[in-house]
Design a protein around this motif. Structure first.
Motif, PDB file in Angstrom:
ATOM      1  N   TRP A  36      39.715  52.296  38.057  1.00 48.38           N
ATOM      2  CA  TRP A  36      39.137  51.237  38.875  1.00 48.38           C
ATOM      3  C   TRP A  36      37.877  50.677  38.226  1.00 48.38           C
ATOM      4  CZ3 TRP A  36      41.663  49.494  43.159  1.00 48.38           C
ATOM      5  CH2 TRP A  36      42.685  50.294  43.653  1.00 48.38           C
ATOM      6  N   LEU A  37      37.832  49.356  38.085  1.00 49.07           N
ATOM      7  CA  LEU A  37      36.652  48.666  37.592  1.00 49.07           C
ATOM      8  C   LEU A  37      36.163  47.736  38.699  1.00 49.07           C
ATOM      9  CD1 LEU A  37      34.592  47.774  35.464  1.00 49.07           C
ATOM     10  CD2 LEU A  37      36.302  46.173  34.575  1.00 49.07           C
ATOM     11  N   LEU A  38      34.984  48.017  39.248  1.00 49.49           N
ATOM     12  CA  LEU A  38      34.405  47.198  40.308  1.00 49.49           C
ATOM     13  C   LEU A  38      33.372  46.256  39.703  1.00 49.49           C
ATOM     14  CD1 LEU A  38      35.640  49.545  42.067  1.00 49.49           C
ATOM     15  CD2 LEU A  38      33.779  49.091  43.680  1.00 49.49           C
ATOM     16  N   VAL A  39      33.516  44.976  40.010  1.00 47.48           N
ATOM     17  CA  VAL A  39      32.593  43.935  39.535  1.00 47.48           C
ATOM     18  C   VAL A  39      32.283  43.019  40.713  1.00 47.48           C
ATOM     19  CG1 VAL A  39      33.459  44.010  37.158  1.00 47.48           C
ATOM     20  CG2 VAL A  39      34.508  42.446  38.816  1.00 47.48           C
ATOM     21  N   PRO A  40      31.238  42.181  40.612  1.00 49.14           N
ATOM     22  CA  PRO A  40      30.992  41.191  41.668  1.00 49.14           C
ATOM     23  C   PRO A  40      32.207  40.294  41.879  1.00 49.14           C
ATOM     24  CG  PRO A  40      29.086  41.353  40.228  1.00 49.14           C
ATOM     25  CD  PRO A  40      30.166  42.177  39.588  1.00 49.14           C
ATOM     26  N   GLU A  41      32.348  39.805  43.103  1.00 44.96           N
ATOM     27  CA  GLU A  41      33.556  39.061  43.470  1.00 44.96           C
ATOM     28  C   GLU A  41      33.825  37.886  42.553  1.00 44.96           C
ATOM     29  OE1 GLU A  41      35.525  36.979  47.449  1.00 44.96           O
ATOM     30  OE2 GLU A  41      33.483  37.746  47.482  1.00 44.96           O
ATOM     31  N   GLN A  42      32.770  37.147  42.165  1.00 45.42           N
ATOM     32  CA  GLN A  42      32.965  35.955  41.335  1.00 45.42           C
ATOM     33  C   GLN A  42      33.288  36.289  39.888  1.00 45.42           C
ATOM     34  OE1 GLN A  42      30.194  36.916  42.751  1.00 45.42           O
ATOM     35  NE2 GLN A  42      28.425  36.772  41.373  1.00 45.42           N
ATOM     36  N   ALA A  43      33.249  37.589  39.532  1.00 47.55           N
ATOM     37  CA  ALA A  43      33.455  37.979  38.135  1.00 47.55           C
ATOM     38  C   ALA A  43      34.800  38.637  37.898  1.00 47.55           C
ATOM     39  CB  ALA A  43      32.337  38.928  37.692  1.00 47.55           C
ATOM     40  N   THR A  44      35.650  38.747  38.911  1.00 44.36           N
ATOM     41  CA  THR A  44      36.898  39.487  38.751  1.00 44.36           C
ATOM     42  C   THR A  44      37.830  38.832  37.733  1.00 44.36           C
ATOM     43  OG1 THR A  44      37.728  38.299  40.697  1.00 44.36           O
ATOM     44  CG2 THR A  44      36.824  40.491  41.060  1.00 44.36           C
ATOM     45  N   SER A  45      37.951  37.507  37.782  1.00 43.76           N
ATOM     46  CA  SER A  45      38.859  36.825  36.858  1.00 43.76           C
ATOM     47  C   SER A  45      38.420  37.014  35.412  1.00 43.76           C
ATOM     48  CB  SER A  45      38.932  35.332  37.205  1.00 43.76           C
ATOM     49  OG  SER A  45      39.691  34.621  36.255  1.00 43.76           O
ATOM     50  N   GLN A  46      37.135  36.820  35.161  1.00 38.50           N
ATOM     51  CA  GLN A  46      36.637  36.965  33.797  1.00 38.50           C
ATOM     52  C   GLN A  46      36.765  38.409  33.313  1.00 38.50           C
ATOM     53  OE1 GLN A  46      32.616  35.530  33.135  1.00 38.50           O
ATOM     54  NE2 GLN A  46      32.333  36.995  31.469  1.00 38.50           N
ATOM     55  N   ALA A  47      36.482  39.372  34.189  1.00 36.09           N
ATOM     56  CA  ALA A  47      36.572  40.783  33.794  1.00 36.09           C
ATOM     57  C   ALA A  47      38.011  41.161  33.456  1.00 36.09           C
ATOM     58  CB  ALA A  47      36.033  41.673  34.906  1.00 36.09           C
ATOM     59  N   GLU A  48      38.963  40.659  34.215  1.00 30.40           N
ATOM     60  CA  GLU A  48      40.373  40.936  33.905  1.00 30.40           C
ATOM     61  C   GLU A  48      40.754  40.373  32.540  1.00 30.40           C
ATOM     62  OE1 GLU A  48      42.594  39.322  37.129  1.00 30.40           O
ATOM     63  OE2 GLU A  48      42.579  41.191  38.282  1.00 30.40           O
ATOM     64  N   ARG A  49      40.299  39.160  32.268  1.00 31.54           N
ATOM     65  CA  ARG A  49      40.615  38.542  30.981  1.00 31.54           C
ATOM     66  C   ARG A  49      39.968  39.306  29.827  1.00 31.54           C
ATOM     67  NH1 ARG A  49      39.065  33.858  32.162  1.00 31.54           N
ATOM     68  NH2 ARG A  49      37.024  33.820  31.156  1.00 31.54           N
ATOM     69  N   ASP A  50      38.696  39.683  29.998  1.00 33.10           N
ATOM     70  CA  ASP A  50      38.008  40.424  28.935  1.00 33.10           C
ATOM     71  C   ASP A  50      38.649  41.790  28.708  1.00 33.10           C
ATOM     72  OD1 ASP A  50      36.307  38.300  28.717  1.00 33.10           O
ATOM     73  OD2 ASP A  50      34.687  39.217  29.871  1.00 33.10           O
ATOM     74  N   LEU A  51      39.028  42.439  29.790  1.00 35.16           N
ATOM     75  CA  LEU A  51      39.642  43.760  29.665  1.00 35.16           C
ATOM     76  C   LEU A  51      40.993  43.677  28.982  1.00 35.16           C
ATOM     77  CD1 LEU A  51      39.324  46.773  30.385  1.00 35.16           C
ATOM     78  CD2 LEU A  51      40.442  46.282  32.556  1.00 35.16           C
ATOM     79  N   ALA A  52      41.747  42.617  29.293  1.00 34.12           N
ATOM     80  CA  ALA A  52      43.082  42.473  28.714  1.00 34.12           C
ATOM     81  C   ALA A  52      43.044  42.094  27.242  1.00 34.12           C
ATOM     82  CB  ALA A  52      43.881  41.431  29.496  1.00 34.12           C
ATOM     83  N   THR A  53      41.959  41.443  26.808  1.00 34.81           N
ATOM     84  CA  THR A  53      41.912  40.950  25.427  1.00 34.81           C
ATOM     85  C   THR A  53      41.078  41.820  24.496  1.00 34.81           C
ATOM     86  OG1 THR A  53      40.030  39.536  26.021  1.00 34.81           O
ATOM     87  CG2 THR A  53      42.227  38.563  26.148  1.00 34.81           C
ATOM     88  N   ASN A  54      40.427  42.859  25.012  1.00 35.10           N
ATOM     89  CA  ASN A  54      39.544  43.668  24.183  1.00 35.10           C
ATOM     90  C   ASN A  54      40.108  45.034  23.846  1.00 35.10           C
ATOM     91  OD1 ASN A  54      37.180  42.060  23.709  1.00 35.10           O
ATOM     92  ND2 ASN A  54      36.736  42.208  25.880  1.00 35.10           N
ATOM     93  N   GLY A  55      41.365  45.266  24.137  1.00 30.21           N
ATOM     94  CA  GLY A  55      41.927  46.583  23.869  1.00 30.21           C
ATOM     95  C   GLY A  55      43.138  46.534  22.965  1.00 30.21           C
ATOM     96  N   PRO A  56      43.540  47.672  22.430  1.00 30.96           N
ATOM     97  CA  PRO A  56      44.728  47.718  21.556  1.00 30.96           C
ATOM     98  C   PRO A  56      46.022  47.526  22.317  1.00 30.96           C
ATOM     99  CG  PRO A  56      43.877  49.935  21.933  1.00 30.96           C
ATOM    100  CD  PRO A  56      42.899  49.004  22.565  1.00 30.96           C
ATOM    101  N   VAL A  57      46.015  47.805  23.618  1.00 33.75           N
ATOM    102  CA  VAL A  57      47.227  47.665  24.426  1.00 33.75           C
ATOM    103  C   VAL A  57      47.150  46.349  25.192  1.00 33.75           C
ATOM    104  CG1 VAL A  57      48.629  48.676  26.246  1.00 33.75           C
ATOM    105  CG2 VAL A  57      47.368  50.161  24.665  1.00 33.75           C
ATOM    106  N   PRO A  58      48.117  45.430  25.015  1.00 31.93           N
ATOM    107  CA  PRO A  58      48.064  44.162  25.746  1.00 31.93           C
ATOM    108  C   PRO A  58      48.195  44.394  27.256  1.00 31.93           C
ATOM    109  CG  PRO A  58      49.974  44.258  24.268  1.00 31.93           C
ATOM    110  CD  PRO A  58      49.257  45.544  24.133  1.00 31.93           C
TER     111      PRO A  58
END
Length: 813
Positions: A36-58
């Protein structure tokens, strides 16, 4: 179980560390328990995108990115809250509105304000007590959901035993602290990232320190863990320095020393830090747009590498949208949109008003002009003119089965048929709504009638058609807005039924409650494109990491912002309540100190370039002063020169003109002025002839340039009308009067419109001053005739003399 703090200055890699840890756990065991990654409500979309693009597993697989509110709703569906109705922000507004309506006679200070649609909180003690008594055991709002989450978190199979990371927060509410406490007890590790130098953790920090908020949060978390008997791991420090701007020594120096009063001046000119003074806000935005285009053309930047940051959108919202669109720069304003004027919401508001006001002219045609009725606008215009001319009002006229008879001057049978067709359409939809609303008694009855009305008009299909049309035209934000409005409207109706469904209430009160909910609707959009400039607001948005950050509006009183007491409680009352151990929102003094942290955030976002700008005057010409931020930056960088961007490129030559030529449309506007000066004998600088050649050789811009050239010698002198046309307009014999001659001398065009074209205002059924004069003249004429008929003398009349033996016939005006 354990608490782990991830500490570091801005750009030290805290979020990167969290993403790396999550991705490594996903790669090691893709099918394990949720992470679970908790972020401010307005940051959820950006956090999902950053998490999906910064790892070895798509993708994100095991990882779940949520806000506190979203986590509460998910967990309560698993373990608790099923017996209580969940209402969101809109539902809470409408429930409070209902309580206000019920008890407005008991209010004292705010009795008059209780009638207003936007009024929510009044006499606090009275309303809170009534809310608790009537709805406390029935409904859940956001705060209640967090309380229940704290009580039942350990029962959740998907959360208990999972690792949790909290990123992007500087502080938490009491309810969020209660949730974190249960996380510490139920989860093996809770990691919280905070922006602050790690060494501050061992010292006492004053409340005016820039890092006081994250420092206070860290100590409250450690005290919470200690009280629960939870282990506290040593703080994790990703890096001691700013990794984000490691290629720019000036930005690193600015991050380290902005709040250091003993810092020595930077010895060299900072090449990639710019301070711009613009003539006004529009010139400031145009200069920023020109800089964005320059970075993309000359420095190989992408639009997504650039952000525009503001303290507040209020003064720049329209300007940014207009100028960036004119410059062809894709952009996204990261803020919630107020949509209370959207046609779908106006349809609901005006339809209820139509029934309440018994089909008065204004609400009926506000309904029709939303373009959500199946009728062409031309037919609606004809219908409107007819209604105004005939003075039609009241449901009896609108809902009568008989066709309306066109006026005598309307000889077009097709127009008469169009009027009656439109009237029957109105009677069908609004008539059914009126009947259903009159038969209803509860909020549920009214809401069902309203939904059936919207369904009968096929509002959802029409909004989807608008969204598709906007998407085809490249207006992706408008497309998303139309789609979300329907969901928000249906959600409002659902929450209304959930919160007040069985309540019996008058229709007028129901309409006010609905209006309160419509005013509260705000939509948050997801950026529709990947490559676009993000425009963020300090303190309200999660500011993305970018290569270049343009901070606009760095004026005195704006950044840092002045504190304004706009709440219900004064500062003295807040202090008194705080002395009773009642935790409230931030005080004015605390908000003022927090402005320093917002300044720190604005200055530390970019990794390569920082642009600071301020206007010299507002729209009215009043002078504006630069912010102390500008003065501090210039003190740190004494060799930093302020670049000026005047309103126009007058008296500028060479490279100083280039910002005004960033886009062809802008260059064309300024070139037109230079060409007119050339005609007057003032030849422009050579760069303007180069601009002329470029536009003339461009197939896209050549037609616009030719229009400009043609306009340079054009004089607005109209040719006289031909004798034949004059005879057709005025006839062979010119009839005139003193008033006509006077009107001609006053304004020939008005004379031409009135007596040549014979233009007339559309007739409106009303008793005007002229009609009153005719009425009295006719009455006096009849009175005199009756005196002569009866042989009476004026001198023989008494005050009570009966003149008319019978009631005279109605006077026709």
């Amino acid at each position: 179980m354990g608490l782990r703090l991830i500490l570091g200055r801005a750009g030290s890699g805290k979020s990167t560390l969290i993403y790396k840890e999550i991705n490594e756990l996903v790669a090691a065991d893709p099918g394990g328990k949720p992470l679970w990654l908790l972020v401010p409500e307005q940051a959820t979309s950006q956090a999902e995108r950053d998490l999906a693009t910064n790892g070895p597993v798509p993708g994100i697989m095991r990882a779940r990115v949520v806000s506190f509110q979203r986590l509460a709703y998910q967990m309560l569906h698993e373990v608790a809250g099923a017996t209580r109705v969940q209402v969101g922000e809109l539902g809470r507004h409408m429930i409070i509105r209902r309580v206000v309506e019920q008890h407005k006679q008991e209010l004292r200070t705010f009795y008059r304000a209780a009638q207003q649609p936007g009024f929510v909180l009044h006499d606090l003690a009275l309303l809170c007590n009534h809310l608790a008594e009537q709805y406390g055991d029935t409904y859940l709002d956001t705060g209640d959901c967090l309380n229940l989450l704290a009580e039942n978190l350990a029962k959740s199979p998907s959360l208990a035993g999972s690792q949790i990371w909290l990123d992007g927060f500087n502080g938490f509410t009491p309810q969020e602290y209660a949730v974190i406490a249960q996380m510490l007890l139920a989860c093996p590790q809770v990691s919280v990232s905070l922006t602050m130098p790690p060494q501050l953790l061992r010292h006492r920090v004053r409340d005016d320190h820039v890092f006081y908020s994250p420092w206070e949060t860290a100590h409250r978390l450690m005290q919470l863990a200690s009280d629960l008997g939870v282990a506290i791991a040593p703080p994790v420090v990703p890096a001691e320095q700013n990794l984000r701007s490691q290629t720019n020594e000036a930005l690193q120096y600015l991050e380290r020393n902005y709040f250091n009063p003993l810092a020595r001046p930077y010895p060299e000119p900072p090449e990639k830090i710019k301070v711009v003074a613009a003539g006004n806000r529009r010139a400031e935005v145009e200069a920023a747009a020109a800089e964005i285009l320059r970075l993309c053309r000359e420095e190989n930047y992408r639009y997504r590498d650039i952000s525009i940051t503001l303290r507040d959108f209020a003064d720049y919202d329209y300007l940014l949208t207009t100028v960036l669109t004119d410059f062809g720069i894709p952009h996204f304003l990261d803020r919630k949109r107020k949509v209370d004027q959207h046609p779908a919401l106006e349809l609901v508001r005006s339809a209820l008003e139509t029934v309440l006001e018994n089909f008065l002219y204004e609400p009926v045609f506000r309904c029709l002009k939303t373009d959500l009725f199946p009728c062409q606008r031309d037919a609606i215009d004809l219908l409107e003119n007819y209604v105004l001319a005939m003075g039609i009002r009241g449901s009896s006229s609108w809902l009568d089965n008989k066709d309306w008879i066109p006026p005598q001057d309307m000889t077009d049978s097709e127009a008469g048929e169009a009027i009656n067709t439109a009237r029957r359409m109105v009677a069908n939809h609004l008539g059914q709504l009126a009947q259903a609303l009159k038969e209803g008694t509860t909020a549920r009855d009214y809401t069902v009638a309203l939904y059936n009305f919207l369904d009968g008009l096929q509002v959802e299909s029409q909004l989807l058609a608008w969204a598709e049309k906007a998407a085809n035209e490249g207006e992706l934000e408008a497309a998303s807005l139309h789609t979300q409005v329907w969901s928000a409207l249906v959600g409002l109706l659902d929450e209304l039924v959930a919160g007040l469904g069985q309540e019996e209430l008058p229709l007028a009160e129901y309409a006010r409650i609905v209006d309160s909910g419509l005013e509260a609707i705000e939509l948050g959009l997801i950026p529709p494109e990947l490559d676009q400039v993000i425009i963020t607001s300090l303190g309200r948005s999660r500011n993305p990491e970018v290569k270049a950050a343009l901070v606009l509006g760095v004026s005195e009183g704006v950044l840092p912002a002045r504190t304004v007491e706009d709440g219900l409680l004064t500062e003295h009352e807040r202090q008194q309540l705080a002395s009773c151990n009642l935790e409230l929102g931030l005080s004015g003094e605390r908000r003022l100190f927090n402005e320093q942290f917002l300044i720190y955030t604005a200055l530390t976002r970019p990794s390569e370039r920082l642009w600071l700008s301020y206007p010299l005057a507002d729209e009215g010409g009043a002078s504006l002063l630069p912010s102390p931020v500008i003065k501090r930056v210039r003190r740190l960088f004494p060799q930093l020169e302020v670049e000026e961007h005047p309103l126009t490129p007058d008296n500028l030559e060479g490279e100083a003109v280039l910002p005004y030529l960033a886009h062809p449309s802008q260059a064309l506007d300024h070139l037109a002025v230079r060409l007119r000066e050339a005609i007057l004998g003032r030849p422009p600088a050579p760069i303007w002839w180069d601009t002329y050649s470029y536009l003339m050789l461009s197939s896209r811009w050549r037609p616009a340039l030719l229009q400009v050239i043609a306009s340079l010698k054009r004089q607005n002198v109209e040719e006289p009308l031909t004798p034949a046309l004059v005879r057709r307009l005025y006839g062979k014999t010119l009839r005139a009067s003193i008033s006509r001659i006077e009107s001609y001398h006053a304004c020939p065009f008005a004379f031409f419109s009135a007596y040549g074209l014979r233009l007339k205002e559309r007739p409106i059924y009303q008793l005007a001053a002229l009609d009153m004069g005719n009425f009295f003249h006719d009455a006096m004429d009849r009175f005199v005739l009756e005196l002569e008929k009866q042989g009476l003398d004026w001198g023989e009349l008494s005050e009570y003399k009966t003149i008319f033996s019978t009631v005279p016939p109605a006077i026709v005006i």
